[in-house]
Design a protein around this motif. Structure first.
Motif, PDB file in Angstrom:
ATOM      1  N   ALA A 148       4.223   2.380 -14.475  1.00 15.96           N
ATOM      2  CA  ALA A 148       2.886   1.965 -14.914  1.00 15.96           C
ATOM      3  C   ALA A 148       2.872   0.477 -15.277  1.00 15.96           C
ATOM      4  CB  ALA A 148       2.437   2.806 -16.105  1.00 15.96           C
TER       5      ALA A 148
ATOM      6  N   GLN B 289       0.825  -1.207   0.000  1.00 14.21           N
ATOM      7  CA  GLN B 289       0.000   0.000   0.000  1.00 14.21           C
ATOM      8  C   GLN B 289       0.862   1.260   0.000  1.00 14.21           C
ATOM      9  OE1 GLN B 289      -3.890   0.483   0.816  1.00 14.21           O
ATOM     10  NE2 GLN B 289      -3.494  -1.034  -0.760  1.00 14.21           N
ATOM     11  N   ARG B 290       1.854   1.285   0.889  1.00 11.04           N
ATOM     12  CA  ARG B 290       2.718   2.475   0.970  1.00 11.04           C
ATOM     13  C   ARG B 290       3.553   2.627  -0.297  1.00 11.04           C
ATOM     14  NH1 ARG B 290       4.410   6.196   4.499  1.00 11.04           N
ATOM     15  NH2 ARG B 290       6.583   6.880   4.470  1.00 11.04           N
TER      16      ARG B 290
ATOM     17  N   LEU C  64       4.542   5.755  -5.294  1.00 10.36           N
ATOM     18  CA  LEU C  64       4.805   5.711  -6.737  1.00 10.36           C
ATOM     19  C   LEU C  64       3.807   6.549  -7.546  1.00 10.36           C
ATOM     20  CD1 LEU C  64       5.630   1.905  -7.225  1.00 10.36           C
ATOM     21  CD2 LEU C  64       7.240   3.830  -7.363  1.00 10.36           C
ATOM     22  N   ARG C  65       2.779   7.085  -6.884  1.00  8.40           N
ATOM     23  CA  ARG C  65       1.788   7.882  -7.610  1.00  8.40           C
ATOM     24  C   ARG C  65       2.430   9.095  -8.263  1.00  8.40           C
ATOM     25  NH1 ARG C  65      -2.809   7.831  -2.891  1.00  8.40           N
ATOM     26  NH2 ARG C  65      -3.543   5.700  -3.215  1.00  8.40           N
ATOM     27  N   GLY C  66       2.000   9.368  -9.475  1.00  6.54           N
ATOM     28  CA  GLY C  66       2.532  10.515 -10.210  1.00  6.54           C
ATOM     29  C   GLY C  66       3.847  10.234 -10.902  1.00  6.54           C
ATOM     30  N   ARG C  67       4.304   8.980 -10.855  1.00  6.37           N
ATOM     31  CA  ARG C  67       5.602   8.642 -11.472  1.00  6.37           C
ATOM     32  C   ARG C  67       5.426   7.521 -12.502  1.00  6.37           C
ATOM     33  NH1 ARG C  67       9.851   7.988  -6.581  1.00  6.37           N
ATOM     34  NH2 ARG C  67      11.276   7.998  -8.379  1.00  6.37           N
ATOM     35  N   SER C  68       4.300   7.506 -13.191  1.00  8.99           N
ATOM     36  CA  SER C  68       3.955   6.411 -14.101  1.00  8.99           C
ATOM     37  C   SER C  68       5.009   6.165 -15.162  1.00  8.99           C
ATOM     38  CB  SER C  68       2.603   6.680 -14.774  1.00  8.99           C
ATOM     39  OG  SER C  68       1.587   6.737 -13.810  1.00  8.99           O
TER      40      SER C  68
ATOM     41  N   LEU D 102       2.779   1.700  -3.368  1.00  7.62           N
ATOM     42  CA  LEU D 102       1.923   2.212  -4.445  1.00  7.62           C
ATOM     43  C   LEU D 102       1.598   3.693  -4.244  1.00  7.62           C
ATOM     44  CD1 LEU D 102      -0.459  -0.852  -4.905  1.00  7.62           C
ATOM     45  CD2 LEU D 102       1.316  -0.062  -6.478  1.00  7.62           C
ATOM     46  N   ARG D 103       1.418   4.113  -2.986  1.00  3.44           N
ATOM     47  CA  ARG D 103       1.159   5.541  -2.724  1.00  3.44           C
ATOM     48  C   ARG D 103       2.369   6.387  -3.114  1.00  3.44           C
ATOM     49  NH1 ARG D 103      -1.221   3.867   2.180  1.00  3.44           N
ATOM     50  NH2 ARG D 103       0.629   4.512   3.340  1.00  3.44           N
TER      51      ARG D 103
ATOM     52  N   VAL E 111       2.844  -1.522 -11.973  1.00  2.61           N
ATOM     53  CA  VAL E 111       1.542  -1.529 -11.320  1.00  2.61           C
ATOM     54  C   VAL E 111       0.593  -2.484 -12.034  1.00  2.61           C
ATOM     55  CG1 VAL E 111      -0.475  -0.126 -10.738  1.00  2.61           C
ATOM     56  CG2 VAL E 111       1.821   0.780 -10.373  1.00  2.61           C
TER      57      VAL E 111
END
Length: 620
Positions: free
Chosen positions: A444, A381-382, A387-391, A384-385, A447
């Motif tokens: 991306a 969970q942490r 990594l947000r905005g770094r696709s 993935l959080r 994920v």
């Protein structure tokens, strides 16, 4: 209304007929304990021994309390309160104290979060669940921040004890400043109420005259103390439990109160329920092979069901092949008409779920994770959080960076708590997964790969994936127990004494969840679990070690143990097992240091028994 005695076996009937206490029901796995105690309560009401409102039935979960109320209503005993210890204490505090009671915390996490963030170094990444469980362990033993470190004994906290004491103290201070109480406080406040308010004691005991406690092997000191306040000098108490299924010591639970019930109440009726209505004779034959090593109160399960398939026990070449074998067996049973929901894979640590999540997802087999699936656990969970905005970023570099930011340790040291060990294993798995992607893959892509591998987890259907601890009280047609290896089951930290005994009980719980099919597996590259040897599954060609011969020293020690156990009001095995006494007799230690070198003697037992034991041994 249904007849309270309809369909009962002789032992169940004995328990139901005894409308007055004290009664101790030692109920083996699958022996119909809930049927027995609800029928007994219903008969207490129907016979006129007690009015419904005079009986208090205590369970350990809200779900169990709801089921008990429903069964009692069906039997015509509407109006019997069935509550958890905490719900009962809360109701009593509200009745006697009203507005004085603070807001009850649903979770310790909100109070613990800022405290955990202030811990030094990598300790700030420890799961809040580890810290919360440790505080519960302490409070269930009625320890305070001031007495915590002195009360540790051989218990190992999830972080250094000085830091844990600081966390505990800060938690209590912050909670008090906000006018909050937690679940353990409810019990402590109720105890204090009855210790300080004679009028409350009188009013309560006039209201409740008889008590039934389910799952009594899971009672801790805090709960037992409150129960004693409820009872006073009375003895209309019925307890039911199975010491073979006592697996929650991390919460402070102990089977000692169940096993010592006959000595606390010399006139107690003791009933053993050994007829099993769940499993085939073949599965019970496997479970019963553990009985000689389980200690406590012997219960040998007898099957009511007809004969079935022989359990399967197979070594597998490696982890991948083991997972593929489970998939093939699930497919075979599904092809024979067994629903996926009637199959379960059990494992010792949450971290192991991801192996089976991935295997079933890739095979297109629906599954459900009880507890916490890989993508729902803190590490994933942490990650993935973060990594947000770094696709579009490079997957390898980005994942390695965020994993290291979370305190990843390449080789975790010994002594980590189970939650932290799971978190570290999950972080390592994330790194392993990103390294398997094709060169040049983006965040991306990473994920999407995670969703493909682990996103098939369903909420209401499919094969059950869960730990042994979560499996207690449940049952399935087919149960798979993989990774039966040393350092796995038994868990690495459980090397001797009560810790090892509890691991064996976990294995027993796992075996007795199965109704018709049981599969045991381990891998060739690992050392098979010692419990498999006890079953005769591995090492069967070797002659079984003969029981050590009795010696004058052993007989002296056995007499000493019997006297000490009687004085302490505990079963003899709680003092020392026979195997430990044989070793002491053979070595004949003369000092504490020599005694401490013997397997099964930790700091707590050394402090408690060393002087008396050495004095007794000197007379041999």
């Amino acid at each position: 209304m249904p007849d309270a005695f309809e369909g009962l076996n002789p032992e169940q009937r004995r328990a139901v007929e005894a409308v007055r206490g004290p009664v101790c029901i030692l109920a083996g796995a699958g022996s119909g304990k809930t049927t027995t105690i609800t029928r007994r309560v219903a008969h207490q009401v129907a016979s006129g021994a007690f009015a419904p409102s005079e009986i208090l039935a205590v369970t350990f979960t809200d779900k169990a309390a709801t089921e008990m109320r429903a069964r009692l209503a069906h039997l015509g005993a509407t109006g019997v309160p069935a509550r958890t210890f905490h719900a009962a204490a809360l109701a009593q505090l509200r009745y006697f104290r009203g507005e004085e009671l603070g807001e009850v915390l649903a979770s310790k996490a909100p109070v613990l979060l800022p405290i955990a963030r202030a811990l030094p170094g990598a300790y700030r990444f420890r799961p809040l669940a580890d810290l919360a469980t440790e505080i519960e362990w302490a409070k269930n033993r009625r320890l305070t921040p001031a007495t915590y470190r002195r009360g540790l004994g051989d218990h190992e906290p999830p972080i250094p004890d000085d830091l844990m004491e600081r966390v505990f103290r800060s938690y209590e201070e912050r909670k008090a400043a906000r006018g909050l109480v937690d679940f353990e406080d409810l019990l402590e406040l109720a105890i204090r109420l009855y210790d300080e308010d004679p009028a409350a004691v009188t009013a309560f005991r006039e209201r409740y005259r008889a008590f039934t406690v389910d799952e009594y092997q899971d009672v801790n000191l805090l709960q037992q103390t409150l129960l004693e306040r409820w009872l006073g000098e009375r003895d209309d108490l019925c307890v039911v439990g199975d010491d073979y299924q006592s697996i929650y010591s991390f919460t402070g639970a102990t089977p000692e109160y169940l096993l010592a019930m006959p000595s606390r109440f010399p006139g107690a009726l003791v009933v053993r329920l050994e007829e099993n209505y769940r499993s085939t004779p073949e599965i019970l034959s496997v479970a019963n092979r553990l009985v000689p090593e389980l200690g406590g109160s012997e219960k040998v399960l007898r099957a009511v069901l007809p004969t079935g398939s022989e359990p399967v026990a197979l070594v597998q070449p490696d982890r991948l092949t083991e997972a593929e074998f489970l998939v093939s067996q699930v497919r075979r049973l599904a092809g024979e008409g067994v629903p996926y929901e009637e199959m379960a894979v059990l494992y010792r640590l949450n971290a192991r779920s991801e192996d089976y999540e991935e295997a079933f997802a890739l095979a297109g087999i629906p599954f459900q994770v009880r507890g916490s699936a890989f993508l729902a656990r803190p590490a994933a969970q942490r990650t993935l959080r973060l990594l947000r905005g770094r696709s579009d970023a490079s997957a390898v570099g980005a994942v390695m960076e965020v994993v290291r930011r979370q305190g990843w340790i390449a080789s975790p040291p010994a002594g980590l708590g189970e939650e932290e060990l799971t978190r570290q294993a999950d972080l390592s798995r994330l790194l392993s997964l990103v390294e398997q992607l094709p060169a040049g893959s983006s965040v991306a892509d990473f994920v999407r790969d995670l969703e493909t591998r682990f996103g098939a987890e369903s909420q209401a259907r499919g094969v059950h994936l869960l730990t042994y601890h979560r499996a207690k009280g449940l049952e399935w047609e087919a149960v798979f127990l993989p990774r039966l290896e040393e350092k796995e089951l038994p868990y690495g930290k459980a090397r001797s004494g009560e810790r090892l005994a509890e691991e064996r009980r976990l294995f027993y719980v796992g075996i007795t969840r199965a109704k018709r099919w049981l599969t045991l597996t381990w891998t060739a590259g690992a050392k098979p679990s010692r419990f498999l040897r006890e079953l005769g599954v591995v090492g069967a060609t070797r002659p079984k070690a003969e029981k050590p011969a009795s010696t004058p020293e052993f007989e002296v020690l056995r007499r000493w143990r019997a006297e000490r156990a009687k004085a302490d009001e505990v079963p003899a095995y709680v003092v020392f097992h026979d195997s430990t006494l044989h070793e002491i007799a053979a070595v004949r230690p003369q000092t504490r240091e020599e005694l401490s070198a013997i397997s099964g003697i930790g700091p707590t037992k050394l402090e408690r028994y060393a002087d008396d034991l050495l004095a007794a041994l000197a007379t041999a």
